[in-house]
Design a protein around this motif. Structure first.
Motif, PDB file in Angstrom:
ATOM      1  N   ILE A   1       0.791  -1.102   0.080  1.00 34.77           N
ATOM      2  CA  ILE A   1       0.060   0.033   0.027  1.00 34.77           C
ATOM      3  C   ILE A   1       0.866   1.363   0.137  1.00 34.77           C
ATOM      4  CG2 ILE A   1      -1.654   1.233   1.646  1.00 34.77           C
ATOM      5  CD1 ILE A   1      -3.260  -0.496   1.380  1.00 34.77           C
ATOM      6  N   ASN A   2       1.827   1.242   0.834  1.00 32.20           N
ATOM      7  CA  ASN A   2       2.563   2.428   1.051  1.00 32.20           C
ATOM      8  C   ASN A   2       3.676   2.639  -0.304  1.00 32.20           C
ATOM      9  OD1 ASN A   2       2.287   3.633   3.614  1.00 32.20           O
ATOM     10  ND2 ASN A   2       2.373   1.599   4.364  1.00 32.20           N
ATOM     11  N   ILE A   3       3.995   1.400  -0.784  1.00 29.97           N
ATOM     12  CA  ILE A   3       5.111   1.673  -1.790  1.00 29.97           C
ATOM     13  C   ILE A   3       4.380   2.395  -3.129  1.00 29.97           C
ATOM     14  CG2 ILE A   3       4.771  -0.360  -3.137  1.00 29.97           C
ATOM     15  CD1 ILE A   3       7.779  -0.790  -3.026  1.00 29.97           C
ATOM     16  N   PHE A   4       3.149   2.172  -3.119  1.00 28.40           N
ATOM     17  CA  PHE A   4       2.297   2.973  -4.084  1.00 28.40           C
ATOM     18  C   PHE A   4       1.648   4.322  -3.841  1.00 28.40           C
ATOM     19  CE2 PHE A   4       2.061  -1.843  -5.537  1.00 28.40           C
ATOM     20  CZ  PHE A   4       2.933  -1.810  -6.554  1.00 28.40           C
ATOM     21  N   ALA A   5       1.810   4.606  -2.549  1.00 28.81           N
ATOM     22  CA  ALA A   5       0.999   5.764  -2.266  1.00 28.81           C
ATOM     23  C   ALA A   5       2.074   6.858  -2.265  1.00 28.81           C
ATOM     24  CB  ALA A   5       0.491   5.520  -0.776  1.00 28.81           C
ATOM     25  N   GLY A   6       3.227   6.835  -2.426  1.00 32.01           N
ATOM     26  CA  GLY A   6       3.991   7.829  -2.532  1.00 32.01           C
ATOM     27  C   GLY A   6       3.859   9.104  -3.511  1.00 32.01           C
ATOM     28  N   GLN A   7       4.230  10.326  -3.279  1.00 27.73           N
ATOM     29  CA  GLN A   7       4.149  11.171  -4.249  1.00 27.73           C
ATOM     30  C   GLN A   7       5.346  11.571  -5.100  1.00 27.73           C
ATOM     31  OE1 GLN A   7       1.089  13.501  -4.263  1.00 27.73           O
ATOM     32  NE2 GLN A   7       0.263  11.759  -3.053  1.00 27.73           N
ATOM     33  N   GLY A   8       5.376  12.239  -5.965  1.00 27.45           N
ATOM     34  CA  GLY A   8       6.873  12.424  -6.756  1.00 27.45           C
ATOM     35  C   GLY A   8       6.833  11.692  -8.097  1.00 27.45           C
ATOM     36  N   GLU A   9       8.267  11.821  -8.386  1.00 28.04           N
ATOM     37  CA  GLU A   9       8.498  11.057  -9.838  1.00 28.04           C
ATOM     38  C   GLU A   9       8.586   9.552  -9.604  1.00 28.04           C
ATOM     39  OE1 GLU A   9      12.124  11.292 -12.770  1.00 28.04           O
ATOM     40  OE2 GLU A   9      11.747  13.005 -11.674  1.00 28.04           O
ATOM     41  N   ALA A  10       7.792   8.897 -10.740  1.00 28.76           N
ATOM     42  CA  ALA A  10       7.802   7.718 -10.647  1.00 28.76           C
ATOM     43  C   ALA A  10       9.065   7.072 -11.221  1.00 28.76           C
ATOM     44  CB  ALA A  10       6.746   7.096 -11.593  1.00 28.76           C
ATOM     45  N   ILE A  11       9.510   5.947 -10.399  1.00 25.17           N
ATOM     46  CA  ILE A  11      10.746   5.243 -10.845  1.00 25.17           C
ATOM     47  C   ILE A  11      10.360   4.041 -11.609  1.00 25.17           C
ATOM     48  CG2 ILE A  11      12.583   3.779  -9.815  1.00 25.17           C
ATOM     49  CD1 ILE A  11      12.362   5.460  -7.260  1.00 25.17           C
ATOM     50  N   TRP A  12       9.253   3.822 -11.345  1.00 29.79           N
ATOM     51  CA  TRP A  12       8.727   2.452 -12.114  1.00 29.79           C
ATOM     52  C   TRP A  12       7.138   2.322 -12.096  1.00 29.79           C
ATOM     53  CZ3 TRP A  12       9.405  -2.404  -8.697  1.00 29.79           C
ATOM     54  CH2 TRP A  12       9.393  -3.763  -9.633  1.00 29.79           C
ATOM     55  N   ARG A  13       6.610   1.861 -13.318  1.00 34.16           N
ATOM     56  CA  ARG A  13       5.010   1.883 -13.414  1.00 34.16           C
ATOM     57  C   ARG A  13       4.522   0.498 -13.582  1.00 34.16           C
ATOM     58  NH1 ARG A  13       2.727   6.817 -13.848  1.00 34.16           N
ATOM     59  NH2 ARG A  13       4.069   8.690 -14.327  1.00 34.16           N
ATOM     60  N   ILE A  14       3.457   0.162 -13.032  1.00 35.71           N
ATOM     61  CA  ILE A  14       2.770  -1.015 -13.183  1.00 35.71           C
ATOM     62  C   ILE A  14       1.260  -0.446 -13.585  1.00 35.71           C
ATOM     63  CG2 ILE A  14       2.247  -3.329 -12.737  1.00 35.71           C
ATOM     64  CD1 ILE A  14       4.102  -2.868 -10.302  1.00 35.71           C
ATOM     65  N   GLY A  15       0.917  -0.420 -14.868  1.00 39.65           N
ATOM     66  CA  GLY A  15      -0.541   0.101 -14.870  1.00 39.65           C
ATOM     67  C   GLY A  15      -0.667   1.341 -14.585  1.00 39.65           C
TER      68      GLY A  15
ATOM     69  N   LEU B   1      -0.525   2.064 -11.299  1.00 40.46           N
ATOM     70  CA  LEU B   1       0.193   2.375 -10.094  1.00 40.46           C
ATOM     71  C   LEU B   1       1.726   2.660 -10.641  1.00 40.46           C
ATOM     72  CD1 LEU B   1      -1.159  -1.070  -8.591  1.00 40.46           C
ATOM     73  CD2 LEU B   1      -1.705   1.396  -7.946  1.00 40.46           C
ATOM     74  N   SER B   2       2.229   3.611  -9.739  1.00 39.49           N
ATOM     75  CA  SER B   2       3.552   4.006  -9.865  1.00 39.49           C
ATOM     76  C   SER B   2       4.273   4.014  -8.535  1.00 39.49           C
ATOM     77  CB  SER B   2       3.595   5.702 -10.401  1.00 39.49           C
ATOM     78  OG  SER B   2       2.949   6.225  -9.311  1.00 39.49           O
ATOM     79  N   VAL B   3       5.260   3.779  -8.579  1.00 37.98           N
ATOM     80  CA  VAL B   3       6.411   3.520  -7.459  1.00 37.98           C
ATOM     81  C   VAL B   3       7.325   4.657  -7.408  1.00 37.98           C
ATOM     82  CG1 VAL B   3       8.256   2.075  -6.447  1.00 37.98           C
ATOM     83  CG2 VAL B   3       6.180   1.176  -7.421  1.00 37.98           C
ATOM     84  N   THR B   4       7.430   5.525  -6.508  1.00 41.83           N
ATOM     85  CA  THR B   4       8.288   6.602  -6.348  1.00 41.83           C
ATOM     86  C   THR B   4       9.086   6.395  -5.214  1.00 41.83           C
ATOM     87  OG1 THR B   4       7.007   7.613  -4.497  1.00 41.83           O
ATOM     88  CG2 THR B   4       6.254   8.219  -6.996  1.00 41.83           C
ATOM     89  N   GLY B   5      10.297   7.224  -5.265  1.00 45.59           N
ATOM     90  CA  GLY B   5      11.294   7.221  -4.326  1.00 45.59           C
ATOM     91  C   GLY B   5      10.751   7.494  -2.902  1.00 45.59           C
ATOM     92  N   GLU B   6      10.009   8.273  -2.728  1.00 50.19           N
ATOM     93  CA  GLU B   6       9.187   8.478  -1.476  1.00 50.19           C
ATOM     94  C   GLU B   6       8.452   7.287  -1.098  1.00 50.19           C
ATOM     95  OE1 GLU B   6       6.584  11.940  -1.263  1.00 50.19           O
ATOM     96  OE2 GLU B   6       5.257  10.925   0.155  1.00 50.19           O
ATOM     97  N   GLY B   7       7.791   6.530  -2.005  1.00 51.28           N
ATOM     98  CA  GLY B   7       7.081   5.260  -1.729  1.00 51.28           C
ATOM     99  C   GLY B   7       7.858   4.322  -1.071  1.00 51.28           C
ATOM    100  N   ILE B   8       8.916   4.038  -1.776  1.00 57.04           N
ATOM    101  CA  ILE B   8       9.841   3.077  -1.358  1.00 57.04           C
ATOM    102  C   ILE B   8      10.605   3.608   0.239  1.00 57.04           C
ATOM    103  CG2 ILE B   8      11.902   1.828  -1.642  1.00 57.04           C
ATOM    104  CD1 ILE B   8      11.763   2.261  -4.633  1.00 57.04           C
TER     105      ILE B   8
END
Lengths: 279, 266, 287
Positions: B83-97, B99-106
């Motif tokens: 949940i948290n990994i996909f909830a971050g704001q900012g620039e996406a490092i990685w996208r799945i459909g 959903l996006s994973v951001t540095g903040e998310g990680i």
């Protein structure tokens, strides 16, 4: 000295379905002397457990009075005094153990009585020693056998220092070795600790060592006397649906065949002796 | 089937931690929980981890036994992480459909997962080193001052004790009834949700009836043993705090201070 | 329907500190139509053994062959085994759950997928076997019956499934002597009428001795001996040492024999003892 338990002409009605009234006890009178070992026998529904619950104010008679050491059970001020004096052990070993550790459970009664901490510790040790369960003091009750649980329940009562203990079918749910453990403990309490015993059971052989046996049927006392007196009524006992010890049964059969034996043989040893003396 | 639940199982070793007053251990646990919510960066985690490892070491409970307690909760931990990994704001490092994973998310996901793990490990240390009965005792004593405002401290503790006493009995009973109904052809394992729920009736009805019967008999047995509530009751084991408790509490307080200082400084 | 148990071992909680061997290399054969008693004190493994017979417990190792089919084989449908091997648990009245006696007894037959008429027939028959009056009790709630009646309803619930093998785990525990004798008699009637295989698990020697053809004695997860009641009761010392009671008559006969009185050593009932003792007394008088 007052009687330990004095049951005077009591009747007890159960109300079922609000309307129906069941007469569970019909005019019962029993006097238990201090130090006595009484066995009350009867099959399920004979009223024996109802009677037992009158002896420490868990039930109150509809008519008549019950006195424990001179205290009337109807007087609410006496209730705790009565329950401390006449402890009670129940049938299901699982449903009377409160705590998760053996010694904590034994301490439960004295704690309720407000006994000082240091003294409770001593009482618990003594009680566990009497029932021979000292080595299990730190165990969880659910890991013990039925007989062991029942001995813990007994220790819990002893720790309250009662003068009398009422056993309400303590062996009904146990296997033979558990039953032997509990019976041995009960005898010891009576002989060594001088505690008055009222033992309720449907196992005849448990009555052999009693001072007095009372047979109940349909809410009434139908036979009363020493074990020898009661057991010699073989035919009558069978009619009440009770077991007669095999030896007594055999004696009765042999007498019917014209063999000259006393009517009141109860044990294997007595039988062997009598047979060897036959001329 | 219920036997593999190990979280919170008392693990007696007789260590220094085991012998502390339960009140101390409850307070320390609360301080630890508070600490976990005070911090906002990774660095102070190291202090908490060090503290927990220290307690585990002193308690002489094998570390992997402590960690085993995490197993039943792994789904929740992974879920929180995702949940948290996909909830971050900012620039996406990685996208799945979508959903996006951001540095903040990680960062956040790791932070929350560690918090959850430490929360579970920290609290399970309390139950691992404290027998249920002394835990209940501790709670009762701690709540006692609140009796004046109507908190039924004794009753709560008694309820807890009885629940703990009867859980194993009822689990065993559940197992037995289930087997008995299976022997009569009951099926607890197949079918859709509705038929499964219906299938539970032959299990639940006898279980409830038995629980009520037990409650009834137990109440009578307790009454026969002169139980009349907490009033005038004494205890065989009096709780007593001593120097060791003071030491444990002072150490914990120091940890809290360090954590607070760290937060205000950064 | 026959049952063969081969090298059966069962371990509780394997690999944990609580590991216990409940059964160890058990081998036993029960023939079709046989009435056997399985005896042992609590913890001897007898309940664990019988739960293997209809697949409620899966063995750690070993085989259980019911009528030629190895039920430990994964392809065997356990529901098929369970309809053939019926199991009455200890205190079976604790499993009653329906609103009426009828519905409770019908639960098993329903699970077998029988038609309404078949179910009705079976419920009537089962109630007749355990001597519960059908018309009077069928619509009553099982929970308001007496202890003995509840026990009978529960037993009837398994009878109604007409299992080819019927296992009863301590069916008389907690009953008073009168009800105990009646329930045992009903089990005997069932066996006589349907000639099914019956396994009676008990710790009461006296109950079992009167009924069964063969006794299997278990101790510490092993079968220690088996034979006719006569043979088994001769082993007074062994039985005592493993915590099992022996009929009082067996003790008497042993004591008399020790006194040098020549009596047969395989007597365990009052009637036989009476005959033997009379014979002895009369033979002495003739001397």
């Amino acid at each position: 000295m007052p009687k330990m338990v004095d049951v005077q002409n009591i009747q007890f009605y159960y109300k079922s379905d609000g309307e129906d009234i069941m007469l569970a006890l019909k005019d019962i009178t029993i006097a238990v002397e201090p130090g006595e070992f009484i066995v009350i026998i009867g099959h399920n529904g004979s009223g024996k457990s109802t009677l037992a619950k009158h002896m420490n104010a868990l039930l109150l008679p509809t008519k008549g009075d019950v006195f424990v050491k001179g205290f009337n059970t109807k007087d609410e001020a006496n209730v705790w005094n009565i329950r401390q004096n006449a402890g009670m052990v129940f049938q299901n070993p699982d449903n009377q153990i409160v705590a998760t550790i053996v010694e904590e459970d034994v301490a439960f009664g004295p704690e309720n009585l407000g006994v000082p901490s240091a003294e409770i510790r001593g009482r618990v040790e003594e009680a566990l020693d009497i029932v021979d369960m000292t080595e299990y003091r730190d165990k969880a009750p659910h890991l013990l056998s039925g007989g062991q649980k029942q001995r813990i329940a007994i220790a819990g009562i002893i720790a309250m220092r009662p003068n009398c203990i009422i056993f309400d079918e303590p062996t009904a749910m146990l296997d033979p070795s558990g039953r032997r453990e509990v019976i041995r403990t009960i005898k010891k309490l009576n002989k060594e600790e001088n505690i008055t015993i009222v033992h309720i059971t449907h196992f005849m052989e448990e009555a052999v060592n009693a001072d007095r046996v009372i047979v109940m049927e349909d809410g009434q006392i139908v036979l009363e006397g020493t074990p020898k007196e009661v057991f010699s009524n073989v035919e009558q006992l069978k009619e009440f649906g009770l077991d007669v010890p095999q030896i007594t049964d055999l004696t009765n059969e042999l007498i019917k065949e014209g063999i000259d034996l006393p009517k009141d043989i109860l044990t294997v040893d007595e039988m062997v002796m009598e047979l060897c003396q036959l001329k | 089937m219920f036997k593999d639940i190990t979280i919170g199982q008392y693990y007696p070793t007789g260590s220094y931690v085991h012998e502390l007053d339960p009140r101390t251990k409850i307070l320390v646990t609360f301080a630890l929980i508070a600490g976990l919510f005070i911090i906002n960066t990774f660095v102070p985690y190291t202090y908490i981890v060090a503290f927990i490892l220290g307690v585990v070491f002193i308690s002489r409970i094998p570390l992997n036994f402590v960690l085993k307690g995490l197993k039943p909760l792994r789904v929740i931990i992974i879920f929180t992480f995702l949940i948290n990994i996909f909830a971050g704001q900012g620039e996406a490092i990685w996208r799945i459909g979508p959903l996006s994973v951001t540095g903040e998310g990680i960062y956040k996901a790791l932070f929350m997962a560690i918090r959850l793990i430490l929360l579970v490990v920290g609290t399970s240390l309390l139950t691992l080193t404290t027998s249920p009965i002394s835990l209940t005792d501790g709670i009762e004593r701690l709540l006692n001052p609140l009796r004046k405002i109507g908190v039924p401290a004794h009753e709560l503790a008694m309820m807890m004790t009885i629940a703990l006493r009867f859980i194993p009995t009822l689990l065993e009973e559940t197992d037995k009834i289930m087997k008995a109904q299976m022997a009569r052809g009951a099926d607890f394992e197949s079918g859709n949700i509705i038929s499964r729920a219906k299938g539970l009736v032959p299990l639940l009805v006898p279980l409830f009836i038995s629980a009520f019967r037990r409650a009834d008999e137990l109440a009578m047995a307790m009454e026969a043993r002169c139980y009349r509530g907490g009033e005038g009751r004494t205890k065989m084991k009096e709780l007593k705090m001593d120097g060791r408790d003071t030491m444990a509490l002072v150490t914990t307080a120091l940890l809290l201070v360090v954590l607070i200082v760290h937060r205000t400084m950064v | 329907m026959s049952i063969e148990v081969e090298n059966l071992t069962y371990i509780y909680n394997p690999g944990s500190p609580f590991e216990t061997k409940a059964l160890e290399d058990v081998n036993v054969e029960i023939k079709s139509g046989e009435f056997v008693g399985l005896i042992g004190h609590t913890g001897s493994g007898k309940s664990t053994l019988v739960q293997h017979l209809n697949g409620l417990i899966k063995p750690t190792s070993g085989k259980i062959v019911v009528n030629g089919i190895d039920i430990t084989d994964k392809t065997v449908k356990l529901s098929d085994i369970r309809r053939k091997v019926g199991l009455v648990f200890q205190y079976p009245e604790h499993q009653l759950f329906e609103e009426t006696v009828y519905k409770d007894i019908a639960f098993g037959p329903q699970n077998l997928g029988l038609t309404e008429t078949e179910i009705d027939e079976r419920v009537r028959e089962a109630m007749e076997l355990v001597k519960l009056p059908f018309d009077e009790l069928k619509d009553r709630s099982p929970f308001e019956l007496s202890g003995g009646q509840k026990r009978r309803v529960a037993i009837a619930g398994v009878f109604a499934m007409k299992p080819e093998v019927l296992v009863l785990d301590e069916p008389t525990s907690g009953l008073d002597p009168r009800t105990r004798d009646e329930v045992l008699e009903e089990i005997k009637t069932l066996h006589d009428r349907y000639k099914n295989t019956v396994i009676l698990v008990s710790h009461s020697m006296e109950d079992v001795a009167k009924l069964v053809e063969r006794i299997i004695v278990m101790h510490n997860g092993k079968i220690i001996f088996q034979g006719t009641p006569r043979d088994v009761f001769k082993e007074v010392e062994t039985l005592e040492s493993i915590g099992l009671g022996v009929p009082q008559i067996s003790y008497l006969i042993r004591a008399l024999r020790e006194k040098g009185i020549n009596l047969k050593d395989d007597i365990f009932t009052v009637e036989e003892a009476k005959k033997e003792i009379l014979k002895w007394i009369r033979s002495r008088k003739n001397v």
